[in-house]
Design an enzyme around this catalytic site. Structure first.
Site, PDB file in Angstrom:
ATOM      1  N   CYS A 198      50.384  49.464  21.253  1.00 27.78           N
ATOM      2  CA  CYS A 198      51.364  50.381  21.833  1.00 27.78           C
ATOM      3  C   CYS A 198      51.930  49.737  23.085  1.00 27.78           C
ATOM      4  O   CYS A 198      51.183  49.393  23.998  1.00 27.78           O
ATOM      5  CB  CYS A 198      50.711  51.710  22.178  1.00 27.78           C
ATOM      6  SG  CYS A 198      51.863  52.812  23.010  1.00 27.78           S
ATOM      7  N   CYS A 237      51.571  55.451  29.758  1.00 28.52           N
ATOM      8  CA  CYS A 237      51.497  56.787  29.170  1.00 28.52           C
ATOM      9  C   CYS A 237      50.209  57.511  29.551  1.00 28.52           C
ATOM     10  O   CYS A 237      50.247  58.562  30.172  1.00 28.52           O
ATOM     11  CB  CYS A 237      51.637  56.682  27.658  1.00 28.52           C
ATOM     12  SG  CYS A 237      51.260  58.183  26.775  1.00 28.52           S
ATOM     13  N   CYS A 247      46.629  58.194  25.261  1.00 26.02           N
ATOM     14  CA  CYS A 247      45.564  57.711  24.371  1.00 26.02           C
ATOM     15  C   CYS A 247      44.474  57.041  25.194  1.00 26.02           C
ATOM     16  O   CYS A 247      44.487  55.830  25.392  1.00 26.02           O
ATOM     17  CB  CYS A 247      46.110  56.683  23.391  1.00 26.02           C
ATOM     18  SG  CYS A 247      47.241  57.332  22.206  1.00 26.02           S
ATOM     19  N   CYS A 257      55.246  56.565  18.441  1.00 28.40           N
ATOM     20  CA  CYS A 257      53.942  56.796  19.064  1.00 28.40           C
ATOM     21  C   CYS A 257      52.893  56.827  17.967  1.00 28.40           C
ATOM     22  O   CYS A 257      53.114  57.362  16.888  1.00 28.40           O
ATOM     23  CB  CYS A 257      53.999  58.118  19.830  1.00 28.40           C
ATOM     24  SG  CYS A 257      52.399  58.819  20.196  1.00 28.40           S
ATOM     25  N   GLN A 263      47.875  74.685  15.332  1.00 30.04           N
ATOM     26  CA  GLN A 263      47.065  73.481  15.555  1.00 30.04           C
ATOM     27  C   GLN A 263      47.905  72.235  15.291  1.00 30.04           C
ATOM     28  O   GLN A 263      48.630  72.188  14.300  1.00 30.04           O
ATOM     29  CB  GLN A 263      45.851  73.487  14.623  1.00 30.04           C
ATOM     30  CG  GLN A 263      44.906  74.663  14.835  1.00 30.04           C
ATOM     31  CD  GLN A 263      44.039  74.547  16.079  1.00 30.04           C
ATOM     32  OE1 GLN A 263      44.092  73.557  16.801  1.00 30.04           O
ATOM     33  NE2 GLN A 263      43.256  75.570  16.348  1.00 30.04           N
ATOM     34  N   TYR A 276      41.940  85.669  19.738  1.00 31.00           N
ATOM     35  CA  TYR A 276      42.803  84.543  20.104  1.00 31.00           C
ATOM     36  C   TYR A 276      43.364  83.948  18.799  1.00 31.00           C
ATOM     37  O   TYR A 276      43.240  82.762  18.535  1.00 31.00           O
ATOM     38  CB  TYR A 276      42.047  83.470  20.882  1.00 31.00           C
ATOM     39  CG  TYR A 276      41.222  83.967  22.050  1.00 31.00           C
ATOM     40  CD1 TYR A 276      41.781  84.067  23.323  1.00 31.00           C
ATOM     41  CD2 TYR A 276      39.876  84.325  21.889  1.00 31.00           C
ATOM     42  CE1 TYR A 276      41.019  84.505  24.405  1.00 31.00           C
ATOM     43  CE2 TYR A 276      39.117  84.764  22.966  1.00 31.00           C
ATOM     44  CZ  TYR A 276      39.686  84.847  24.218  1.00 31.00           C
ATOM     45  OH  TYR A 276      38.924  85.262  25.283  1.00 31.00           O
ATOM     46  N   GLU A 291      45.882  88.783  19.733  1.00 32.11           N
ATOM     47  CA  GLU A 291      46.545  87.606  20.308  1.00 32.11           C
ATOM     48  C   GLU A 291      47.511  88.086  21.384  1.00 32.11           C
ATOM     49  O   GLU A 291      48.138  89.137  21.243  1.00 32.11           O
ATOM     50  CB  GLU A 291      47.273  86.873  19.168  1.00 32.11           C
ATOM     51  CG  GLU A 291      48.407  85.950  19.543  1.00 32.11           C
ATOM     52  CD  GLU A 291      47.962  84.718  20.326  1.00 32.11           C
ATOM     53  OE1 GLU A 291      46.959  84.085  19.957  1.00 32.11           O
ATOM     54  OE2 GLU A 291      48.631  84.406  21.337  1.00 32.11           O
ATOM     55  N   ASP A 323      38.494  81.867  19.288  1.00 29.31           N
ATOM     56  CA  ASP A 323      39.096  80.537  19.402  1.00 29.31           C
ATOM     57  C   ASP A 323      39.978  80.505  20.657  1.00 29.31           C
ATOM     58  O   ASP A 323      41.206  80.439  20.565  1.00 29.31           O
ATOM     59  CB  ASP A 323      39.936  80.277  18.132  1.00 29.31           C
ATOM     60  CG  ASP A 323      40.523  78.885  18.091  1.00 29.31           C
ATOM     61  OD1 ASP A 323      40.203  78.061  18.961  1.00 29.31           O
ATOM     62  OD2 ASP A 323      41.327  78.615  17.172  1.00 29.31           O
ATOM     63  N   CYS A 379      38.208  74.083  21.945  1.00 28.95           N
ATOM     64  CA  CYS A 379      38.838  72.776  22.106  1.00 28.95           C
ATOM     65  C   CYS A 379      38.388  72.143  23.423  1.00 28.95           C
ATOM     66  O   CYS A 379      38.962  71.162  23.870  1.00 28.95           O
ATOM     67  CB  CYS A 379      40.355  72.891  22.036  1.00 28.95           C
ATOM     68  SG  CYS A 379      41.033  74.106  23.161  1.00 28.95           S
TER      69      CYS A 379
END
Ligand code: SAH
Length: 396
Positions: free
Chosen positions: A6, A12, A15, A89, A213, A242, A263, A311, A338
Site C-alpha cells: 500500500c 493512513c 491498517c 485500498c 456490519q 441494539y 434500537e 450488540d 466489537c
C-alpha cells in the site's frame, strides 16, 4: 515497510497490521482476547477469513481542494483533517473505490468545487458508498455542503453511465461544522434510496443512515455462532437489543416464538420493520428507544424474556441496561461485542462484583456465568476484533 502493499502505509494508519502475515494477525488477536477475557470463560479459536482483502462493503471518501492538485478524495491523514488521496485500498470493495475515482474526475469536468472545512464554501464534502455484496446493489451518497446542486441530473446520468451497477444515488446535505459525515436532509436522485443484501438466508434493506456490519462474509459466521449460543427451541421470547436493521432478531425469528428488537436510530428501526415484512416474518416487533430505558420498561412490565441478544456500540452497554437485564433473568445472554475491553468491563458487571458509584460493593451478583467466548475477525489488517460471548443463568 513494504510500499508495494500500500503506497499510503505511512500516512493512513488504518491498517495497523499491514505487512504482517494474516495468520500472525489472527494469532495476535487471539492473544489479545484471551488476555482480556480468559478469566471469565473459555476462549475458542478465532474465526478468520479465507480471503481477507477488500472486505469492506462501506467506503467513505472525504473531498478537499489542494493547491497544485485540485480536487482530491480519500482519507483523513491519521490524527488530522488533511485529505490523503486514495485510489484503491486493501480493505475496501474494489468497485466502490473505482466509483469514488470516477466521482472525483466527474467533479473536475463539471467544475464542482470541493467543500472547504475552514471557510464553509464549496459543494462536494464526502462520498459514501455501500455495496450489497450478495445482491450486487450499490448505493452512492453524495454529501454536499449545500442543497443547491445545479447540474445534478447530468452528473448522476454520467456517473451511472460509467457504472451501470449503481442502483441508487442519494444527495445528503451536511452544512454543519462537524466531523459527522452525514447530515439530516436527504433527497433520492436515482433509484430506490436504499440497497438490499442477503444475510443468513434473509433479505435486508439498508438505508444510508442505518448501521450495517461492514464485513458481510464474517457477519454471517458471527450470527451463526450467536444463534448456536442461543440454543433456541422455537418456544422462546428473545430480545435483540441494539438491533440496527434487525439482522440478528430476524435471522433468529424462525427458531423462536417472539422477537422484540430495540434500537435508537430511527432510520434503522424503520428498516427493521420493513425487513420483517419483506421476509414474511410476523413474530417480530421493533421499537425505537434507548436500549437501557426500554429494558427497564420490559422489566417493569414483567415481560418474560428467555434469551437476550445484545450488540452494543464500541462504548459497550450501560449499568442501567445490565441491571434491567438482571431483573428480566433471561436463561441466556448472547453478548456480541466489537470492543473486547468494554466487553470485559461488562462481563465483570454481569458475572462479578457489583459496585455503586462510590466504588462500594453492593454484594456479589452470581446470576450469570460465561459459558464460552469466540473471537471473529471482522476487520483483517486492523487491530479491531469482534467477539461473541455466551452467558448462562447460574441456577440452570
Ligand atoms: N445488531 C446490529 C447493530 C449493531 S451496531 C447489527 O449487527 O447489524 C450497534 C447499534 O446500536 C447501532 O445500530 C446503533 O445505532 C445502536 N445504538 C447505539 N446506542 C444505542 C442505545 N443507547 N440504545 C439503542 N441502540 C443504540
Amino acid at each position: 515497510m513494504d510500499q508495494r502493499i500500500c503506497p499510503l502505509i505511512k500516512k493512513c494508519g488504518g491498517c495497523q497490521y499491514i505487512g504482517m502475515p494474516y495468520r500472525e494477525q489472527l494469532k495476535k488477536k487471539q492473544k489479545i482476547v484471551e488476555q482480556l477475557l480468559h478469566k471469565y470463560g473459555k476462549v475458542q479459536k478465532i474465526i478468520g477469513m479465507e480471503a481477507p482483502e477488500h472486505y469492506r462493503n462501506k467506503v467513505h471518501a472525504a473531498f478537499a481542494f489542494q493547491k497544485g492538485k485540485g480536487i482530491v478524495s480519500g482519507i483523513y491523514q491519521e490524527g488530522s483533517h488533511r485529505v490523503v488521496s486514495v485510489d484503491e485500498c486493501l480493505l475496501e470493495d474494489r468497485k466502490a473505490d473505482e466509483i469514488v475515482v470516477s466521482i472525483r474526475r466527474l467533479a473536475k469536468s463539471f467544475k464542482i468545487k470541493a467543500y472547504d472545512e475552514d471557510t464553509g464554501y464549496g459543494l462536494l464534502r464526502h462520498v459514501l458508498i455501500r455495496v450489497g455484496q450478495t445482491t450486487g446493489q450499490i448505493m452512492v451518497v453524495l454529501v454536499l455542503g449545500s442543497p443547491v446542486f445545479p447540474s445534478k441530473k447530468n452528473f448522476v446520468r454520467e456517473l451511472c453511465k460509467l457504472h451501470p451497477d449503481i442502483t441508487t444515488v442519494i444527495l445528503n446535505v451536511n452544512n454543519k461544522r462537524t466531523s459527522m459525515i452525514l447530515g439530516d436532509k436527504e433527497e433520492v436522485l436515482y433509484g430506490k434510496g436504499y440497497i438490499e443484501d442477503r444475510l443468513c438466508g434473509k433479505i435486508f434493506r439498508i438505508s444510508a443512515k442505518s448501521f450495517y456490519q461492514v464485513n458481510a462474509v464474517q457477519t454471517e459466521k458471527l450470527y451463526r455462532k450467536a444463534l448456536e449460543y442461543a440454543a433456541l427451541t422455537g418456544q422462546e421470547t428473545i430480545v435483540d437489543a441494539y438491533c440496527g436493521i434487525g439482522t440478528i432478531g430476524l435471522a433468529a425469528s424462525e427458531h423462536v416464538k417472539k422477537v422484540i428488537g430495540v434500537e435508537l436510530n430511527r432510520s434503522a428501526v424503520k428498516d427493521a420493520v420493513i425487513n420483517a415484512r419483506i421476509n414474511g416474518i410476523r413474530n417480530a416487533d421493533f421499537y425505537q428507544n434507548d436500549a437501557g430505558k426500554f429494558m427497564i420498561q420490559l422489566a417493569e412490565a414483567g415481560e418474560e424474556v428467555d434469551v437476550l441478544f445484545m450488540d452494543p456500540p464500541r462504548s459497550g452497554s450501560t449499568e442501567e441496561f445490565m441491571n434491567a437485564a438482571l431483573c428480566l433473568r433471561p436463561e441466556r445472554i448472547v453478548y456480541i461485542s466489537c470492543n473486547p475491553e468494554t466487553l470485559a468491563r461488562d462481563l465483570q458487571y454481569l458475572t462479578g462484583e457489583i459496585e455503586d458509584e462510590k466504588g462500594k460493593s453492593r454484594g456479589r451478583n452470581e446470576k450469570y456465568k460465561v459459558v464460552e467466548i469466540t473471537p471473529v475477525d471482522m476487520f483483517p489488517w486492523t487491530t479491531h476484533v469482534e467477539v461473541a460471548c455466551c452467558l448462562q443463568r447460574k441456577d440452570l
